[in-house]
Design an enzyme around this catalytic site. Structure first.
Site, short mmCIF file in Angstrom:
data_model
loop_
_atom_site.label_atom_id
_atom_site.label_comp_id
_atom_site.label_asym_id
_atom_site.label_seq_id
_atom_site.Cartn_x
_atom_site.Cartn_y
_atom_site.Cartn_z
N TYR A 45 0.94 -1.24 0.14
CA TYR A 45 0.30 -0.30 -0.02
C TYR A 45 0.72 1.30 0.65
CZ TYR A 45 -4.79 -1.77 0.27
OH TYR A 45 -6.32 -2.28 0.73
N CYS A 77 -3.17 -1.51 9.30
CA CYS A 77 -2.19 -1.07 8.04
C CYS A 77 -2.25 0.15 9.00
CB CYS A 77 -2.82 -2.04 6.93
SG CYS A 77 -2.41 -0.90 5.87
N CYS A 192 4.48 -0.73 11.09
CA CYS A 192 4.35 -0.73 9.86
C CYS A 192 3.27 -1.73 10.04
CB CYS A 192 5.42 -1.15 8.58
SG CYS A 192 4.58 -1.75 7.50
#
Length: 273
Positions: A45, A77, A192
């Protein structure tokens, strides 16, 4: 009563939160099923354009809510949380959402040097949301962020127990620690969710005085607390198995399935949108 959670990420990163959920669940009276939706078609992403991602995430989650009827959705996320979580809450006010953001507040609370490192994707590091977190929770700290172009992909390989080079992980640690004023860093935030799976390597390959903060356990605890404190009855109280969905066939689906069997996922299913 059996509650149903949907965890969403662009890859396997959110499975660290799923693991923590399942571990913490043993200390509660809750019964959960946890579906996992991996938007691996456009992974990672962090390399996608924001407007495209926002529309895609809202569309995918909307279809998943209609189809799977979760009681709570975890946006596991950082990128998706920082750009789309507010829009999702506005679009689906009757659905509970839990997001995942870099643990800046936690770092500011425990850092002695007041120099905080952030290891994240390039997209997360450059987003205004990060500046807002810093100003709100770590105004007295210097935040030194490095956006890694490769660590999420390395984490995918580590999770699948594929061949990887630890020197590639060391390179990303060095890139952070060679930034201006980084010699004073004593605490590093993981920005992350994928990095959960390389955390032992990050700890082993970095100076011993550095604390690495992974928010996975806190996100899982927050989700369970919402379920425990909620007066909401499950949308569907029939016990169900955990389902693993992907938007593109994983290139190493057998390796992936081997690793997720321990989490109760027995097969992989294509999520048609």
């Amino acid at each position: 009563m059996t509650y149903h959670i949907l965890a969403f990420d662009s890859g396997i990163g959110g499975l660290g939160i799923v693991q923590s959920l399942q571990q913490q669940l043993q200390n509660t009276s809750l019964s959960l099923s946890i579906d996992y939706l991996e938007d691996n078609l456009i992974f990672p992403y962090g390399e996608q354009e924001d407007n495209f991602l926002i529309q895609r995430i809202i569309n995918l989650i909307g279809i998943a809510i209609d189809r799977l009827e979760p009681d709570l959705v975890i946006i596991a996320c950082n990128t998706a949380s920082t750009i789309a979580l507010q829009a999702l809450r506005e679009r689906y006010p009757n659905t509970s959402f839990v997001g995942c953001v870099p643990p800046i507040r936690w770092a500011a609370r425990i850092s002695q040097s007041k120099h905080i490192g952030l290891l994240a994707t390039r997209a997360t590091v450059r987003r205004p949301y990060l500046t807002s977190l810093k100003e709100q929770f770590a105004a007295d700290c210097q935040l030194i962020g490095y956006g890694s172009p490769t660590l999420a992909q390395i984490a995918e390989r580590v999770f699948r127990q594929e061949v990887y080079n630890s020197e590639d992980i060391q390179k990303e640690i060095n890139a952070l620690l060679q930034m201006p004023s980084a010699d004073q860093i004593d605490t590093v935030c993981l920005g992350c969710t994928h990095y959960t799976f390389v955390l032992p390597h990050l700890q082993a390959l970095s100076p011993r005085h550095i604390q690495w903060l992974d928010p996975a356990n806190a996100v899982a605890k927050h989700a369970l607390d919402i379920m425990l404190q909620s007066n909401h009855l499950p949308n569907n109280n029939i016990p169900r198995k955990n389902n693993f969905y992907y938007t593109a066939l994983p290139t190493e689906d057998k390796a992936l399935l081997t690793q997720i069997l321990t989490m109760g996922y027995t097969d992989l299913s294509h999520f048609e949108s």
